[in-house]
Design an enzyme around this catalytic site. Structure first.
Site, PDB file in Angstrom:
ATOM      1  N   HIS A   1       1.082  10.306  -7.346  1.00 32.76           N
ATOM      2  CA  HIS A   1       1.233   8.935  -7.850  1.00 32.76           C
ATOM      3  C   HIS A   1       0.654   8.887  -9.264  1.00 32.76           C
ATOM      4  O   HIS A   1      -0.558   8.965  -9.443  1.00 32.76           O
ATOM      5  CB  HIS A   1       0.501   7.946  -6.932  1.00 32.76           C
ATOM      6  CG  HIS A   1       1.091   7.892  -5.553  1.00 32.76           C
ATOM      7  ND1 HIS A   1       2.097   7.025  -5.216  1.00 32.76           N
ATOM      8  CD2 HIS A   1       0.835   8.624  -4.439  1.00 32.76           C
ATOM      9  CE1 HIS A   1       2.440   7.208  -3.942  1.00 32.76           C
ATOM     10  NE2 HIS A   1       1.686   8.184  -3.446  1.00 32.76           N
ATOM     11  N   LEU A   2       1.554   8.773 -10.250  1.00 33.83           N
ATOM     12  CA  LEU A   2       1.085   8.773 -11.653  1.00 33.83           C
ATOM     13  C   LEU A   2       0.731   7.367 -12.160  1.00 33.83           C
ATOM     14  O   LEU A   2       0.082   7.234 -13.201  1.00 33.83           O
ATOM     15  CB  LEU A   2       2.139   9.413 -12.564  1.00 33.83           C
ATOM     16  CG  LEU A   2       2.300  10.939 -12.432  1.00 33.83           C
ATOM     17  CD1 LEU A   2       3.421  11.433 -13.332  1.00 33.83           C
ATOM     18  CD2 LEU A   2       0.999  11.667 -12.760  1.00 33.83           C
ATOM     19  N   ARG A   3       1.188   6.336 -11.489  1.00 32.42           N
ATOM     20  CA  ARG A   3       0.770   4.931 -11.738  1.00 32.42           C
ATOM     21  C   ARG A   3       1.332   4.284 -13.002  1.00 32.42           C
ATOM     22  O   ARG A   3       1.062   3.107 -13.243  1.00 32.42           O
ATOM     23  CB  ARG A   3      -0.766   4.804 -11.769  1.00 32.42           C
ATOM     24  CG  ARG A   3      -1.485   5.344 -10.547  1.00 32.42           C
ATOM     25  CD  ARG A   3      -1.054   4.691  -9.268  1.00 32.42           C
ATOM     26  NE  ARG A   3      -1.959   5.009  -8.171  1.00 32.42           N
ATOM     27  CZ  ARG A   3      -1.623   4.887  -6.892  1.00 32.42           C
ATOM     28  NH1 ARG A   3      -0.417   4.473  -6.535  1.00 32.42           N
ATOM     29  NH2 ARG A   3      -2.490   5.177  -5.950  1.00 32.42           N
TER      30      ARG A   3
ATOM     31  N   ASP B   1       7.967   5.705  -0.749  1.00 35.34           N
ATOM     32  CA  ASP B   1       6.590   6.080  -0.387  1.00 35.34           C
ATOM     33  C   ASP B   1       5.581   4.996  -0.733  1.00 35.34           C
ATOM     34  O   ASP B   1       5.648   4.342  -1.773  1.00 35.34           O
ATOM     35  CB  ASP B   1       6.163   7.381  -1.065  1.00 35.34           C
ATOM     36  CG  ASP B   1       4.777   7.795  -0.612  1.00 35.34           C
ATOM     37  OD1 ASP B   1       4.570   7.909   0.597  1.00 35.34           O
ATOM     38  OD2 ASP B   1       3.882   7.937  -1.462  1.00 35.34           O
TER      39      ASP B   1
ATOM     40  N   HIS C   1       7.983   8.546   4.036  1.00 35.33           N
ATOM     41  CA  HIS C   1       6.629   8.094   4.364  1.00 35.33           C
ATOM     42  C   HIS C   1       6.735   7.539   5.782  1.00 35.33           C
ATOM     43  O   HIS C   1       7.182   6.418   5.981  1.00 35.33           O
ATOM     44  CB  HIS C   1       6.200   7.030   3.350  1.00 35.33           C
ATOM     45  CG  HIS C   1       4.946   6.292   3.700  1.00 35.33           C
ATOM     46  ND1 HIS C   1       3.748   6.507   3.064  1.00 35.33           N
ATOM     47  CD2 HIS C   1       4.701   5.323   4.613  1.00 35.33           C
ATOM     48  CE1 HIS C   1       2.819   5.703   3.566  1.00 35.33           C
ATOM     49  NE2 HIS C   1       3.377   4.965   4.509  1.00 35.33           N
TER      50      HIS C   1
ATOM     51  N   ASP D   1      -0.674  14.234  -2.477  1.00 35.21           N
ATOM     52  CA  ASP D   1      -0.633  12.768  -2.379  1.00 35.21           C
ATOM     53  C   ASP D   1      -1.703  12.154  -3.295  1.00 35.21           C
ATOM     54  O   ASP D   1      -2.394  11.207  -2.911  1.00 35.21           O
ATOM     55  CB  ASP D   1      -0.778  12.273  -0.934  1.00 35.21           C
ATOM     56  CG  ASP D   1      -0.287  10.830  -0.772  1.00 35.21           C
ATOM     57  OD1 ASP D   1       0.193  10.224  -1.754  1.00 35.21           O
ATOM     58  OD2 ASP D   1      -0.400  10.294   0.354  1.00 35.21           O
TER      59      ASP D   1
ATOM     60  N   HIS E   1      -7.173   5.394  -7.668  1.00 39.06           N
ATOM     61  CA  HIS E   1      -7.513   3.961  -7.615  1.00 39.06           C
ATOM     62  C   HIS E   1      -8.802   3.748  -8.396  1.00 39.06           C
ATOM     63  O   HIS E   1      -9.637   4.651  -8.479  1.00 39.06           O
ATOM     64  CB  HIS E   1      -7.723   3.494  -6.171  1.00 39.06           C
ATOM     65  CG  HIS E   1      -6.475   3.476  -5.348  1.00 39.06           C
ATOM     66  ND1 HIS E   1      -5.422   2.629  -5.599  1.00 39.06           N
ATOM     67  CD2 HIS E   1      -6.102   4.215  -4.267  1.00 39.06           C
ATOM     68  CE1 HIS E   1      -4.460   2.833  -4.712  1.00 39.06           C
ATOM     69  NE2 HIS E   1      -4.840   3.802  -3.898  1.00 39.06           N
TER      70      HIS E   1
ATOM     71  N   PHE F   1      -5.950   2.285   0.088  1.00 37.37           N
ATOM     72  CA  PHE F   1      -5.725   3.588   0.717  1.00 37.37           C
ATOM     73  C   PHE F   1      -5.469   4.623  -0.389  1.00 37.37           C
ATOM     74  O   PHE F   1      -4.698   4.365  -1.309  1.00 37.37           O
ATOM     75  CB  PHE F   1      -4.468   3.548   1.591  1.00 37.37           C
ATOM     76  CG  PHE F   1      -4.618   2.858   2.919  1.00 37.37           C
ATOM     77  CD1 PHE F   1      -5.157   3.524   4.008  1.00 37.37           C
ATOM     78  CD2 PHE F   1      -4.170   1.546   3.098  1.00 37.37           C
ATOM     79  CE1 PHE F   1      -5.254   2.906   5.249  1.00 37.37           C
ATOM     80  CE2 PHE F   1      -4.270   0.918   4.333  1.00 37.37           C
ATOM     81  CZ  PHE F   1      -4.809   1.594   5.413  1.00 37.37           C
ATOM     82  N   GLY F   2      -6.066   5.798  -0.267  1.00 35.73           N
ATOM     83  CA  GLY F   2      -5.666   6.889  -1.162  1.00 35.73           C
ATOM     84  C   GLY F   2      -6.826   7.590  -1.837  1.00 35.73           C
ATOM     85  O   GLY F   2      -7.868   6.981  -2.111  1.00 35.73           O
TER      86      GLY F   2
HETATM   87  O1  DOR Z   1      -3.105   6.781   0.756  1.00 39.45           O
HETATM   88  C1  DOR Z   1      -2.046   6.449   0.237  1.00 39.45           C
HETATM   89  N1  DOR Z   1      -2.004   6.016  -1.041  1.00 39.45           N
HETATM   90  N2  DOR Z   1      -0.941   6.480   0.968  1.00 39.45           N
HETATM   91  C2  DOR Z   1       0.219   6.001   0.518  1.00 39.45           C
HETATM   92  O2  DOR Z   1       1.189   6.065   1.225  1.00 39.45           O
HETATM   93  C3  DOR Z   1       0.302   5.358  -0.793  1.00 39.45           C
HETATM   94  C4  DOR Z   1      -0.754   5.850  -1.689  1.00 39.45           C
HETATM   95  C5  DOR Z   1      -0.914   5.002  -2.917  1.00 39.45           C
HETATM   96  O3  DOR Z   1       0.100   4.723  -3.585  1.00 39.45           O
HETATM   97  O4  DOR Z   1      -2.044   4.646  -3.248  1.00 39.45           O
HETATM   98 ZN    ZN Z   2       3.001   7.950   1.668  1.00 41.78          ZN
HETATM   99 ZN    ZN Z   3       2.048   8.936  -1.545  1.00 44.82          ZN
END
Ligand code: DOR
Ligand code: ZN
Ligand code: ZN
Length: 439
Positions: A76-78, A166, A193, A319, A323, A337-338
């Protein structure tokens, strides 16, 4: 400009595992030479060596392993939209530092990558950044809202290599069927996902004794496997290639193993945290241990390792989900999450090799060859191919220190962990984008 990588163990799974010298000319691999053929940087090349030399940079790679450029197919490059977490430039620099020559950029940005303009924007930003390459992944549905298909063919023409919603599941099975039929016609995989939201039911960690102990609502394994099972059936129905993201539990692995045995066209990835940590490691409401899917039981962790060893799990992908501190510094159930992964994925994965669970060749298949194959890319170390290469030091010990991350975010559960082995040089299209050998 030429680069001569001297004396590395060149490991290209399935075709080469020998001490060789590799000559790079411009953007390409020019020659693979026996170490004795190699010439010092100041001598005039002849014979097997290509004509012009100009200036040649020599990298002494004795004791190192040269492998096809590692590819992280789940990042995830955001950018666009959440640049405070990560930008394309910072994410691609983190990737290069982690040994990755290419990453797949997930489409859950703001706006979502559901049309060719966003895809083109991402590729343009990546071209300006000095790091890994990007293979954008487009959305399955407009806005990843799950109602209407996104402009998949337009995005493919702009450069996407796969589609996914996703971050969210494709709830509607009919829409998923249509996406699979459509993508099968375009010869691109659908990344899944796998999450049944009604079973997640606002849970925040794995359902089990650890969740009960901390008083956190649980997410059962079935929340993942129900969707894995559905999409195996839809792959069988349509003949389309389904790739399952971040597989975390034993039932999903068993289902995928059985689907593969039946010849159904499925592949899957897991992430380093699922073979390194378990739900019992979630302590004191530390939200750096919160991701989706969640850390599972030790039995699941062992099944993930078994799935990697027996070939059920094709790829390791991080993944990488950056954040900000503010989004993580919250009550456990409220936090995002993440976790980030680009700068820890290879060292954590190498622990499987040191521990004897995988051979180095098997690991490089899962971090370079199979990811490339899933995307339809050839990254063999052969003359004429683009020089996307990673040099690995298997022995160097480091302590994971988030303060040293080049990613904009620091949300990792691995701070302070001692790991052995790391990437020391990363080369993309013949250009060195990360080099710890001269630092
Ligand atoms: O932990 C996660 N973070 N799971 C996901 O499916 C999305 C991801 C996010 O985009 O932060
Ligand atoms: Zn995912
Ligand atoms: Zn992901």
């Amino acid at each position: 400009m030429q680069i001569l990588i001297k004396g590395a163990r060149v490991l290209d799974p399935g075709s080469m595992d020998e001490k060789k010298d590799v000559l790079i000319d411009g953007e390409q691999i020019a020659a693979i030479l026996d170490p004795s053929d190699a010439l010092p940087s100041d001598s005039v090349p002849s014979g097997a060596m290509p004509e012009h030399t100009g200036d040649m940079q020599v990298i002494d790679a004795a004791g190192l392993v040269l492998v096809p450029g590692l590819m992280d197919i789940h990042v995830h490059l955001r950018e666009p939209g959440h640049e405070y977490k990560e930008t394309i430039a910072s994410g691609l620099a983190a990737a290069a530092k982690g040994g990755f020559t290419a990453v797949c950029a997930m489409p859950n940005t703001m706006p979502v990558n559901d049309n060719a303009q966003v895809t083109t924007f991402i590729l343009e930003k990546a071209r300006l950044a000095k790091g890994a390459k990007v293979y954008p992944v487009g959305a399955v549905s407009k806005g990843s809202a799950g109602s209407n298909l996104a402009e998949i063919q337009d995005m493919q023409q702009a450069g996407i290599k796969a589609v996914t919603d996703d971050g969210l599941p494709v709830v509607n099975a009919q829409l998923m069927r249509r996406a699979l039929e459509y993508c099968n016609g375009l010869s691109i995989p659908v990344f899944v996902h796998a999450e049944e939201l009604s079973l997640v039911n606002s849970g925040a960690m794995n359902e089990g004794p650890a969740a009960t102990f901390w008083g956190i609502k649980g997410i059962p394994n079935a929340a993942e496997t129900v969707m894995v099972a559905r999409d195996i059936l839809l792959s069988q129905l349509t003949g389309a290639h389904v790739h399952f993201c971040h597989i975390s539990c034993k039932e999903s692995i068993a289902a995928i193993r059985s689907a593969k045995q039946q010849g159904i066209r499925v592949t899957c990835e897991t992430a380093p945290h699922y073979f390194t940590l378990i739900d019992e490691d979630v302590k004191d409401y530390d939200t750096n241990f919160k991701m989706n899917p969640p850390l599972r039981s030790n039995e699941d962790r062992e099944a993930v390792i078994q799935g990697l060893a027996d070939g059920t799990i094709d790829a390791i992908a991080s993944d990488h989900a950056p954040h900000s501190k503010e989004e993580k510094d919250l009550e456990f159930d409220q936090a995002a999450f993440g976790i980030v992964g680009l700068e820890t994925s290879l060292p954590l994965s190498l622990q499987l090799v040191h521990g004897g669970a995988l051979t180095l060749e098997e690991l490089i298949r899962k971090m370079a060859k199979n990811p490339a194959q899933i995307l339809g890319i050839n990254n063999d170390i052969i003359p004429g191919n683009r020089a996307d290469l990673t040099l690995i030091d298997l022995n160097q010990k480091t302590i994971i220190d988030p303060a040293l991350f080049v990613s904009k975010s620091r949300n990792t559960p691995f701070a302070g962990m001692v790991v052995q082995g790391r990437a020391v040089c990363t080369m993309v299209d013949g250009k060195i984008v990360f080099n710890a050998l001269t630092d």
